[in-house]
Scaffold this active site. Structure first.
Site, mmCIF file in Angstrom:
data_model
loop_
_atom_site.group_PDB
_atom_site.id
_atom_site.type_symbol
_atom_site.label_atom_id
_atom_site.label_comp_id
_atom_site.label_asym_id
_atom_site.label_seq_id
_atom_site.Cartn_x
_atom_site.Cartn_y
_atom_site.Cartn_z
ATOM 1 N N MET A 30 29.085 41.420 59.871
ATOM 2 C CA MET A 30 28.117 41.317 60.969
ATOM 3 C C MET A 30 27.209 40.106 60.746
ATOM 4 O O MET A 30 26.132 40.010 61.345
ATOM 5 C CB MET A 30 27.300 42.603 61.088
ATOM 6 C CG MET A 30 28.185 43.795 61.430
ATOM 7 S SD MET A 30 27.322 45.117 62.253
ATOM 8 C CE MET A 30 26.159 45.593 60.990
ATOM 9 N N GLY A 31 27.637 39.181 59.867
ATOM 10 C CA GLY A 31 26.873 37.959 59.658
ATOM 11 C C GLY A 31 25.671 38.151 58.757
ATOM 12 O O GLY A 31 25.569 39.144 58.041
ATOM 13 N N LEU A 33 25.170 36.256 56.207
ATOM 14 C CA LEU A 33 26.047 36.350 55.031
ATOM 15 C C LEU A 33 25.304 36.114 53.720
ATOM 16 O O LEU A 33 24.340 35.351 53.660
ATOM 17 C CB LEU A 33 27.183 35.331 55.163
ATOM 18 C CG LEU A 33 28.076 35.482 56.396
ATOM 19 C CD1 LEU A 33 29.196 34.452 56.377
ATOM 20 C CD2 LEU A 33 28.654 36.897 56.503
ATOM 21 N N HIS A 34 25.795 36.788 52.678
ATOM 22 C CA HIS A 34 25.242 36.649 51.332
ATOM 23 C C HIS A 34 26.395 36.683 50.342
ATOM 24 O O HIS A 34 27.563 36.788 50.748
ATOM 25 C CB HIS A 34 24.208 37.749 51.053
ATOM 26 C CG HIS A 34 24.711 39.131 51.367
ATOM 27 N ND1 HIS A 34 25.737 39.732 50.656
ATOM 28 C CD2 HIS A 34 24.362 40.017 52.336
ATOM 29 C CE1 HIS A 34 25.965 40.930 51.157
ATOM 30 N NE2 HIS A 34 25.160 41.125 52.189
ATOM 31 N N HIS A 37 29.288 39.179 50.807
ATOM 32 C CA HIS A 37 30.311 38.802 51.794
ATOM 33 C C HIS A 37 31.237 37.727 51.203
ATOM 34 O O HIS A 37 32.454 37.768 51.408
ATOM 35 C CB HIS A 37 29.658 38.230 53.061
ATOM 36 C CG HIS A 37 28.791 39.198 53.812
ATOM 37 N ND1 HIS A 37 27.427 39.043 53.911
ATOM 38 C CD2 HIS A 37 29.088 40.318 54.509
ATOM 39 C CE1 HIS A 37 26.923 40.021 54.654
ATOM 40 N NE2 HIS A 37 27.900 40.813 55.019
ATOM 41 N N GLN A 61 28.015 50.596 66.931
ATOM 42 C CA GLN A 61 27.818 51.297 65.661
ATOM 43 C C GLN A 61 26.348 51.460 65.305
ATOM 44 O O GLN A 61 26.015 51.987 64.246
ATOM 45 C CB GLN A 61 28.581 50.603 64.532
ATOM 46 C CG GLN A 61 28.012 49.277 64.068
ATOM 47 C CD GLN A 61 28.928 48.612 63.075
ATOM 48 O OE1 GLN A 61 30.024 48.153 63.403
ATOM 49 N NE2 GLN A 61 28.514 48.566 61.813
ATOM 50 N N GLN A 153 32.204 54.136 54.679
ATOM 51 C CA GLN A 153 32.904 53.344 55.697
ATOM 52 C C GLN A 153 34.332 53.031 55.230
ATOM 53 O O GLN A 153 35.278 53.088 56.010
ATOM 54 C CB GLN A 153 32.127 52.048 55.938
ATOM 55 C CG GLN A 153 32.867 51.028 56.768
ATOM 56 C CD GLN A 153 32.004 49.823 57.068
ATOM 57 O OE1 GLN A 153 31.125 49.870 57.920
ATOM 58 N NE2 GLN A 153 32.233 48.726 56.367
ATOM 59 N N SER A 186 22.428 42.333 54.207
ATOM 60 C CA SER A 186 21.806 41.489 55.242
ATOM 61 C C SER A 186 20.416 42.019 55.565
ATOM 62 O O SER A 186 19.507 41.253 55.890
ATOM 63 C CB SER A 186 22.667 41.494 56.500
ATOM 64 O OG SER A 186 23.975 41.112 56.183
ATOM 65 N N ARG A 187 20.252 43.340 55.479
ATOM 66 C CA ARG A 187 18.949 43.932 55.820
ATOM 67 C C ARG A 187 17.869 43.570 54.794
ATOM 68 O O ARG A 187 16.682 43.716 55.093
ATOM 69 C CB ARG A 187 19.065 45.454 55.943
ATOM 70 C CG ARG A 187 19.811 45.891 57.192
ATOM 71 C CD ARG A 187 19.762 47.396 57.367
ATOM 72 N NE ARG A 187 20.335 47.818 58.635
ATOM 73 C CZ ARG A 187 21.632 48.027 58.838
ATOM 74 N NH1 ARG A 187 22.485 47.861 57.855
ATOM 75 N NH2 ARG A 187 22.078 48.409 60.028
HETATM 76 P P1 AMP Z 1 28.135 43.897 56.957
HETATM 77 O O1 AMP Z 1 28.020 42.463 57.387
HETATM 78 O O2 AMP Z 1 26.901 44.425 56.311
HETATM 79 O O3 AMP Z 1 28.719 44.783 58.014
HETATM 80 O O4 AMP Z 1 29.206 43.881 55.785
HETATM 81 C C1 AMP Z 1 30.464 43.301 55.936
HETATM 82 C C2 AMP Z 1 31.293 43.668 54.734
HETATM 83 O O5 AMP Z 1 30.671 43.167 53.556
HETATM 84 C C3 AMP Z 1 31.442 45.191 54.561
HETATM 85 O O6 AMP Z 1 32.764 45.486 54.163
HETATM 86 C C4 AMP Z 1 30.443 45.477 53.464
HETATM 87 O O7 AMP Z 1 30.772 46.617 52.708
HETATM 88 C C5 AMP Z 1 30.544 44.215 52.622
HETATM 89 N N1 AMP Z 1 29.338 44.059 51.807
HETATM 90 C C6 AMP Z 1 28.051 44.096 52.246
HETATM 91 N N2 AMP Z 1 27.207 43.977 51.201
HETATM 92 C C7 AMP Z 1 27.969 43.882 50.090
HETATM 93 C C8 AMP Z 1 27.681 43.764 48.693
HETATM 94 N N3 AMP Z 1 26.432 43.724 48.222
HETATM 95 N N4 AMP Z 1 28.724 43.687 47.823
HETATM 96 C C9 AMP Z 1 30.008 43.743 48.287
HETATM 97 N N5 AMP Z 1 30.341 43.848 49.589
HETATM 98 C C10 AMP Z 1 29.348 43.931 50.474
#
Ligand code: AMP
Length: 280
Positions: A30-31, A33-34, A37, A61, A153, A186-187
């Site tokens: 969902m962008g 990015l860190h 991701h 969602q 998830q 991201s939050r």
């Molecule tokens: P999101 O953008 O938060 O929907 O996350 C996209 C994908 O990145 C999902 O599969 C998350 O589980 C994964 N993700 C988010 N944060 C982390 C993290 N700290 N370590 C590993 N994967 C992550």
């Protein structure tokens, strides 16, 4: 990096690529990015010829409209990061492309979506399953990459893939953390500096519970202690703290810790965060 905002041009591009028998890895996001991701992108690049990442803040969602409104959107910076790690394709559609008209498809995952995230975020996993199904149909990847951070998830998407017979191999990538132990999210961008310090309580709680369980302490006793720590912590509100079977996600009733996972969700000054830890 090639960037697509529409489904048909992306499909045409992938059709041509696929005629060369290449493997495709998909990383849905969902962008904002860190490093978490980027770890998924690296995992995909390591075992596929072509890596495609999607950036789409999926409205179906979000059970809480203000969470959707406040979700960070940083497309320019995201594109720079994706280019830096060598992502081949970005798919960044707008709502009209993903949802034309109203949507009526709902998913029910039985016991799996009645606990934890599913319980506290009604409709969340139905929206996740809907958008992931759309991405799987549009991209038709060989492999798709998800983070262990969203553990429930991953179990839901595994069930979806199995039931709908998507010919896709799923990979779960370990949680990327800050030095404090805080899981990258991201939050976290919505947290003030002091809140980030406070938020490390999630990881501390998981580590504490992990070591107490290994000593043989009952989970109910650990939970009492955790609830009292959260009650004392300013600005923190615990939503759930569970010891569950790592496949069924139901509360663990026996002492078979080798199939267990501890999961937590809480609010840090109004920002909702989740984390988890598998028991060794
Ligand atoms: P999101 O953008 O938060 O929907 O996350 C996209 C994908 O990145 C999902 O599969 C998350 O589980 C994964 N993700 C988010 N944060 C982390 C993290 N700290 N370590 C590993 N994967 C992550």
């Amino acid at each position: 990096m090639e960037i697509f905002n529409e489904i048909e041009p992306l499909r045409a591009f992938l059709r041509k690529k696929r005629s060369n028998q290449i493997s495709i890895g998909l990383v849905p996001t969902m962008g904002a990015l860190h490093e978490g991701h980027l770890a998924l992108i690296r995992a995909s690049k390591a075992e596929n010829d072509l890596t495609i990442s999607s950036i789409y803040v999926n409205p179906t969602q979000f059970n809480n409209p203000s969470d959707l409104d406040n979700y960070p959107r940083t497309l320019e910076a995201d594109i720079a990061l994706l280019e830096r790690v060598g992502c081949d394709i970005l798919f960044a559609p707008v709502n009209a492309e993903m949802y034309s008209g109203s949507h009526h498809v709902n998913f029910d995952f039985g016991d799996l979506d009645k606990v934890m995230e599913g319980k506290f975020r009604p409709g969340h996993f139905s929206g996740v399953a809907l958008v992931v199904s759309k991405f799987f149909n549009i991209v038709q990847p060989d492999r798709a990459y998800f983070g262990q951070k969203d553990y429930q998830q991953f179990q839901i998407i595994s069930r979806l893939t199995e039931e709908l017979k998507f010919p896709i191999t799923l990979r779960s990538v370990p949680i990327a953390r800050a030095a404090s132990g805080l899981a990258l999210s991201s939050r976290n961008q919505r947290l003030a500096y002091e809140d980030k310090e406070k938020a490390s309580l999630l990881y501390k709680t998981l580590s504490y519970a992990h070591s107490e369980l290994k000593k043989g302490v009952e989970f109910s006793i650990i939970r009492e202690e955790v609830e009292s720590r959260f009650n004392k912590a300013d600005g923190m509100k615990l939503e759930y703290f569970e010891l569950a079977d790592r496949l069924t996600l139901q509360p663990l009733k026996n002492n078979n810790l080798s199939h267990a996972i501890i999961l937590i969700a809480c609010y840090v000054n109004g920002v909702r965060l989740i984390d988890n830890m598998l028991l060794e």
